[in-house]
Scaffold this motif. Structure first.
Motif, PDB file in Angstrom:
ATOM      1  N   SER A 323       0.813  -1.223   0.000  1.00  0.00           N
ATOM      2  CA  SER A 323       0.000   0.000   0.000  1.00  0.00           C
ATOM      3  C   SER A 323       0.847   1.273   0.000  1.00  0.00           C
ATOM      4  CB  SER A 323      -0.942   0.008   1.209  1.00  0.00           C
ATOM      5  OG  SER A 323      -0.224   0.161   2.412  1.00  0.00           O
ATOM      6  N   VAL A 324       2.158   1.120   0.128  1.00  0.00           N
ATOM      7  CA  VAL A 324       3.051   2.290   0.074  1.00  0.00           C
ATOM      8  C   VAL A 324       2.869   3.036  -1.246  1.00  0.00           C
ATOM      9  CG1 VAL A 324       5.482   3.017  -0.049  1.00  0.00           C
ATOM     10  CG2 VAL A 324       4.761   1.329   1.653  1.00  0.00           C
ATOM     11  N   ALA A 325       2.523   2.282  -2.298  1.00  0.00           N
ATOM     12  CA  ALA A 325       2.355   2.879  -3.624  1.00  0.00           C
ATOM     13  C   ALA A 325       1.269   3.954  -3.639  1.00  0.00           C
ATOM     14  CB  ALA A 325       2.010   1.793  -4.641  1.00  0.00           C
ATOM     15  N   LYS A 326       0.326   3.914  -2.688  1.00  0.00           N
ATOM     16  CA  LYS A 326      -0.748   4.900  -2.655  1.00  0.00           C
ATOM     17  C   LYS A 326      -0.321   6.202  -1.978  1.00  0.00           C
ATOM     18  CE  LYS A 326      -4.136   4.106  -4.101  1.00  0.00           C
ATOM     19  NZ  LYS A 326      -4.591   4.171  -5.512  1.00  0.00           N
ATOM     20  N   TYR A 383      -5.839   1.486  -0.746  1.00  0.00           N
ATOM     21  CA  TYR A 383      -5.214   0.366  -1.460  1.00  0.00           C
ATOM     22  C   TYR A 383      -6.119  -0.867  -1.407  1.00  0.00           C
ATOM     23  CZ  TYR A 383      -2.088  -3.503  -2.501  1.00  0.00           C
ATOM     24  OH  TYR A 383      -1.533  -4.637  -3.032  1.00  0.00           O
ATOM     25  N   ALA A 384      -6.765  -1.093  -0.273  1.00  0.00           N
ATOM     26  CA  ALA A 384      -7.669  -2.236  -0.122  1.00  0.00           C
ATOM     27  C   ALA A 384      -8.832  -2.133  -1.106  1.00  0.00           C
ATOM     28  CB  ALA A 384      -8.195  -2.306   1.307  1.00  0.00           C
ATOM     29  N   HIS A 440     -17.056  -6.339   8.559  1.00  0.00           N
ATOM     30  CA  HIS A 440     -16.213  -6.640   7.413  1.00  0.00           C
ATOM     31  C   HIS A 440     -16.019  -5.468   6.450  1.00  0.00           C
ATOM     32  CE1 HIS A 440     -16.322 -10.832   8.622  1.00  0.00           C
ATOM     33  NE2 HIS A 440     -17.622 -10.715   8.754  1.00  0.00           N
ATOM     34  N   ASN A 441     -16.464  -4.290   6.790  1.00  0.00           N
ATOM     35  CA  ASN A 441     -16.323  -3.153   5.895  1.00  0.00           C
ATOM     36  C   ASN A 441     -14.989  -2.454   6.113  1.00  0.00           C
ATOM     37  OD1 ASN A 441     -16.853  -0.084   5.195  1.00  0.00           O
ATOM     38  ND2 ASN A 441     -18.233  -1.351   3.990  1.00  0.00           N
ATOM     39  N   ILE A 442     -14.272  -2.178   5.039  1.00  0.00           N
ATOM     40  CA  ILE A 442     -12.930  -1.600   5.188  1.00  0.00           C
ATOM     41  C   ILE A 442     -12.982  -0.174   5.739  1.00  0.00           C
ATOM     42  CG2 ILE A 442     -11.974  -3.031   3.341  1.00  0.00           C
ATOM     43  CD1 ILE A 442     -12.019  -0.557   1.535  1.00  0.00           C
ATOM     44  N   TYR A 443     -14.104   0.531   5.541  1.00  0.00           N
ATOM     45  CA  TYR A 443     -14.192   1.908   6.038  1.00  0.00           C
ATOM     46  C   TYR A 443     -14.575   1.964   7.512  1.00  0.00           C
ATOM     47  CZ  TYR A 443     -13.858   2.945   1.105  1.00  0.00           C
ATOM     48  OH  TYR A 443     -13.411   3.009  -0.184  1.00  0.00           O
TER      49      TYR A 443
END
Length: 710
Positions: A323-326, A383-384, A440-443
């Motif tokens: 996720s560093v790419a973001k 990233y996710a 289960h929600n990433i936010y």
């Protein structure tokens, strides 16, 4: 309007008005409970959380149909209908599903755990942490003897969910935890007849002094606590071992961890794990027992949790590294990889050194802070989202391009993917906000572990549903081979000389093996083959089922042979010399038969079957020396030959030349000569060379068959 219809509408309207006038509270409860009550509602989209049968309303009953809607399928629901106390949603014309299968109930996880497939296999990386809210659907299902609930993303063990607090009855006296038996004391208030009526029932005299109240049996609370403790500790052991086995550790590392758990349990329950030795046995009070249970469970959980935590640290480190790419360009982006590597090492060291769950929690919290310092949490979420969207797009493309799938199969696969990805990405859904997006929600995630769990759920579903044509062809081929193996095994069973009851039992076992692999219809649309995600898995299932089916036929034949061989051995007892051994032989043979049949019934492989037969032969030889069995065989064969010759000589329909020809045939027959050798005394030939009682029985039967045919 048709006159009859008008009358019906009027009657219904008047009946409804009458009910309102009288009041529902004045109607009998049994009428209220059995009346189908329908509540109108605007149509909403719901997602099936547990496999749900479709019902039809017939009169006042809901009748289950054979149609089942699978987990993940979206349905449009309208009216709610209550029938005999159960709530249903209407999904079409006279079509209903149980509301609990789509609404669900929120429960908290009482411990760290994982999710499972319907076949009881661990869903890799499906971490559920202690205290996490999980939405369960439908009734509990039994998988390999244990209770599970569907979570829509997999099945969770019922034993890992926090128990609902029981209703406390303040009238029941609680036992003193520090005493082995309770102390019964009278009420401190006025001891009036009315106040003590429940405890003053008169009992008839038994010949001694009469009593106005029955004796109260003494309850051994410590023993009861110890019995429950054994069960609780074994459950804790099973949970911890499952966590270890589901980890990506090498086999030797897993075994080391399992051994640690084993030692912890032995210290608590003793060598036999029955609580009759060890710390539980030494406990003197209920409080002592509880302390041992709590400490043992904590130690078992810690071993499993340490492994899971170390595994997750690696996965989370790799995820954040990607996720560093973001991140925006700059010094922070350049420094991030080194920060992540340092955080991973520090976390692994702290987890390995942890002496308690609190130490483990601190290590994980420190690790999360270090990850957030390396890559802002918002960038991890971003990233996710990209990872999930990319996986969903690829999976849908593959499914739509798969010419081996029907439209319904494609729709079902895509619907399941949409359900899981929506749970991960759509923060607040008006129509399907059933609680799963909380977990289960990433936010809504608080940690990298939460995000990773959501991503892995989606990736696993995409992979499972993204079945290419070659894999489907391999499944179809395996299904044919498995069904053919079952047919061959059943033919072997039904052609045997076993009893009808034993044949049917063997056929039932073969059908159960195939049903587990291919599903109820044996077409592979459910069962292990359906869940297989690689060619290796398909081949493994096929080989295991084929061998298991073949083994059932061999087990039946072996069991029947044991009966025949034991009868032969029993007859050969007559050749033994008089004495204690001869007297004891029948009981020894009977025991050998029972032990052999038990071992054959429990055999899981050909090797087990071979061992059972070898052990049986050794037991027979112990009962009747093999030389005596050989001597009996020689006599039996000679008697069969003599009987055949006498039959020929006394046959009045044969001429003298015919008789001479047939007698010569017996003497010159290769089977007879081979059985006893040139001297016809068993000092050479097949009887002499035989090594098992079965060999002797086959030789005898071969000679008898030849003699009967001449």
């Amino acid at each position: 309007m048709n006159k009859n219809n008008l009358y019906k509408k009027l009657i219904v309207s008047l009946s409804g008005a009458a009910l309102l006038t009288v009041g529902l509270s004045q109607m009998p409860n049994n009428v209220l409970n059995n009346m189908p009550v329908e509540v109108s509602a605007a149509k909403k989209t719901k997602v099936i959380g547990a496999n749900s049968a479709i019902y039809r309303l017939k009169g006042k009953k809901m009748v289950k149909t054979s149609t089942v809607l699978k987990v993940g399928k979206k349905v449009r629901v309208s009216n709610k209908k209550t029938v005999k106390g159960k709530v249903y949603y209407k999904i079409g014309k006279n079509q209903y599903i149980k509301a609990v299968n789509v609404d669900g109930k929120k429960r908290k996880a009482a411990k760290k755990t994982v999710l499972y497939t319907r076949k009881g296999k661990v869903i890799k990386n499906s971490k559920i942490v202690k205290g996490q809210k999980v939405t369960i659907y439908g009734a509990a299902v039994t998988i390999k003897g244990k209770k599970y609930y569907s979570t829509r993303l997999g099945y969770i063990k019922a034993s890992t969910l926090a128990k609902k607090k029981p209703v406390v009855n303040n009238d029941v006296e609680k036992p003193n935890e520090n005493n082995t038996t309770p102390t019964n004391k009278p009420d401190s208030g006025n001891n009036t007849a009315s106040a003590n009526n429940s405890n003053s029932t008169s009992v008839p005299s038994t010949g001694g002094s009469s009593s106005t109240s029955p004796s109260v049996p003494t309850v051994d609370y410590v023993k009861a606590a110890k019995d429950q403790a054994v069960e609780d500790i074994k459950k804790a052991q099973d949970d911890a071992v499952n966590l270890v086995k589901s980890s990506p550790l090498a086999d030797d590392e897993k075994q080391t961890a399992v051994n640690q758990i084993e030692d912890i349990v032995k210290a608590a329950l003793g060598e036999q794990k029955d609580g009759k030795s060890g710390a539980i046995n030494d406990a003197k009070t209920v409080a002592d027992v509880k302390k041992v249970v709590d400490e043992t469970k904590a130690k078992c959980e810690l071993v499993g949790n340490q492994i899971v935590s170390n595994d997750l640290v690696k996965q989370e480190g790799d995820f954040v590294k990607d996720s560093v790419a973001k991140m925006d360009d700059g010094d922070a982006k350049t420094a991030a990889p080194d920060k992540i590597a340092k955080a991973v090492k520090a976390a692994n060291d702290a987890i390995t050194s942890a002496k308690s769950q609190a130490d483990l929690d601190k290590a994980e919290a420190d690790f999360q802070n270090a990850l957030n310092d390396a890559v802002p949490f918002a960038k991890q979420q971003e990233y996710a989202k990209d990872t999930i969207n990319s996986a969903v797009t690829d999976a849908k493309t593959a499914i739509n391009n798969d010419t081996t799938l029907s439209k319904d199969e494609k729709d079902e696969a895509i619907s399941e993917i949409d359900a899981v990805s929506d749970a991960a990405l759509v923060a607040h859904k008006d129509d399907t906000n059933d609680g799963d997006n909380v977990s289960h929600n990433i936010y809504d995630a608080k940690t990298t572990s939460d995000i990773l769990s959501s991503v892995n759920m989606v990736l696993a579903t995409c992979k499972a549903r993204q079945t290419d044509s070659s894999l489907k062809e391999q499944k179809d081929s395996a299904i044919k081979e498995i069904n053919q193996a079952a047919d061959d095994a059943i033919h072997t069973v039904t052609s045997s000389s076993a009893s009808t009851e034993n044949k049917q039992a063997a056929v039932d076992r073969i059908n159960a093996i195939v049903k587990n692999a291919l599903g109820e219809q044996k077409d592979g649309l459910t069962g292990d083959i359906h869940d297989a995600m690689s060619a290796d898995e398909i081949n493994t299932i096929k080989e295991q089922v084929t061998k298991s089916c073949e083994l059932e036929g061999k087990k039946l034949a072996s069991s029947e042979l044991v009966s025949q061989v034991s009868d032969f051995a029993s007859k050969s007892v007559a050749k033994m010399d008089d004495g204690d051994a001869k007297t004891a032989a029948p009981d020894k043979i009977a025991k050998a038969v029972k032990d052999a049949k038990d071992a054959i019934a429990n055999a899981k492989s050909q090797a087990d079957l071979d061992k059972a037969e070898a052990d049986f032969q050794s037991a027979l030889n112990d009962a009747v020396p093999f030389a005596k069995q050989q001597a009996y065989t020689v006599d039996s064969i000679n008697n069969a030959v003599k009987a055949a010759k006498d039959r020929i000589k006394n046959d009045g329909l044969l001429t003298d030349s015919d008789k001479e020809e047939k007698l010569a045939q017996i003497d010159s027959n290769a089977v007879v000569k081979a059985a006893l050798g040139e001297q016809k005394d068993g000092t050479s030939g097949d009887v002499h060379d035989a090594t098992t009682t079965n060999d002797l029985l086959l030789i005898q039967n071969s000679v008898i068959t030849v003699c009967d045919r001449i």
